[in-house]
Design a protein around this motif. Structure first.
Motif, PDB file in Angstrom:
ATOM      1  N   UNK A  20      42.050 -40.663 -63.410  1.00 34.57           N
ATOM      2  CA  UNK A  20      43.352 -40.094 -63.017  1.00 34.57           C
ATOM      3  C   UNK A  20      43.842 -39.083 -64.054  1.00 34.57           C
ATOM      4  N   UNK A  21      43.686 -39.426 -65.319  1.00 37.12           N
ATOM      5  CA  UNK A  21      44.126 -38.535 -66.397  1.00 37.12           C
ATOM      6  C   UNK A  21      43.330 -37.227 -66.381  1.00 37.12           C
ATOM      7  N   UNK A 103      36.445 -42.434 -79.635  1.00 32.45           N
ATOM      8  CA  UNK A 103      37.855 -42.793 -79.447  1.00 32.45           C
ATOM      9  C   UNK A 103      37.915 -44.303 -79.260  1.00 32.45           C
ATOM     10  N   UNK A 104      38.749 -44.979 -80.056  1.00 41.07           N
ATOM     11  CA  UNK A 104      38.824 -46.436 -79.949  1.00 41.07           C
ATOM     12  C   UNK A 104      39.931 -46.860 -78.986  1.00 41.07           C
ATOM     13  N   UNK A 110      47.217 -38.942 -75.388  1.00 37.99           N
ATOM     14  CA  UNK A 110      47.174 -37.616 -76.016  1.00 37.99           C
ATOM     15  C   UNK A 110      45.898 -37.458 -76.840  1.00 37.99           C
ATOM     16  N   UNK A 111      45.526 -38.486 -77.597  1.00 37.70           N
ATOM     17  CA  UNK A 111      44.311 -38.419 -78.417  1.00 37.70           C
ATOM     18  C   UNK A 111      43.069 -38.317 -77.534  1.00 37.70           C
ATOM     19  N   UNK A 114      42.967 -34.782 -76.241  1.00 38.30           N
ATOM     20  CA  UNK A 114      42.625 -33.871 -77.341  1.00 38.30           C
ATOM     21  C   UNK A 114      41.120 -33.880 -77.580  1.00 38.30           C
ATOM     22  N   UNK A 115      40.524 -35.077 -77.579  1.00 33.21           N
ATOM     23  CA  UNK A 115      39.079 -35.197 -77.791  1.00 33.21           C
ATOM     24  C   UNK A 115      38.301 -34.564 -76.641  1.00 33.21           C
ATOM     25  N   UNK A 116      38.747 -34.818 -75.406  1.00 36.55           N
ATOM     26  CA  UNK A 116      38.105 -34.221 -74.223  1.00 36.55           C
ATOM     27  C   UNK A 116      38.163 -32.697 -74.314  1.00 36.55           C
ATOM     28  N   UNK A 117      39.345 -32.160 -74.587  1.00 35.93           N
ATOM     29  CA  UNK A 117      39.514 -30.702 -74.640  1.00 35.93           C
ATOM     30  C   UNK A 117      38.691 -30.083 -75.759  1.00 35.93           C
TER      31      UNK A 117
END
Length: 123
Positions: A20-21, A103-104, A110-111, A114-117
């Motif tokens: 969804x995100x 990513x834990x 948001x984190x 950020x990692x995906x982008x």
């Protein structure tokens, strides 16, 4: 143009949240509930990024990352490991297998994005 993201996650709630995100950020998403299907689905979907749970039944995300990175046709696809493991040695082991990001859980939305982008902008 929409980026293609394969999400490998056995937990239904996490799978729905991640998908969804990513869709809300206009990415094309392919959910995979069973890690045993991940490599075949990666070949068919040809994603720009793989979001990989580490702790799954049948096959671990670590094993899948090793398999993906050993395959010449798939190794260039960045992998973001998402895991409840949070020890330093766990992150080092997962990165050594070939994951470009870690990513834990529980995740910060948001984190996560950020990692995906960061990974998607790298291609």
């Amino acid at each position: 143009m929409a980026k293609r993201v394969l999400v490998v996650e056995d937990n239904e709630l996490n799978l729905k949240l991640f998908c969804d995100l990513l869709r809300a950020h206009e990415h094309s998403v392919e959910p995979v509930r069973d890690g045993r299907e991940a490599v075949e689905r990666t070949r068919a979907f040809q994603p720009d990024l793989i979001v990989m749970d580490i702790q799954m039944p049948h096959v671990t995300g670590h094993e899948l990352i090793v398999e993906l990175k050993a395959d010449e046709a798939l190794r260039a696809i960045p992998v973001m490991a998402v895991t409840a493991y949070s020890g330093r040695e766990d992150e080092e082991r997962i990165r050594a297998a070939g994951a470009e990001a870690y990513v834990s859980k529980p995740i910060s939305l948001a984190r996560f994005m950020d990692a995906v982008n960061a990974l998607l902008e790298g291609d």
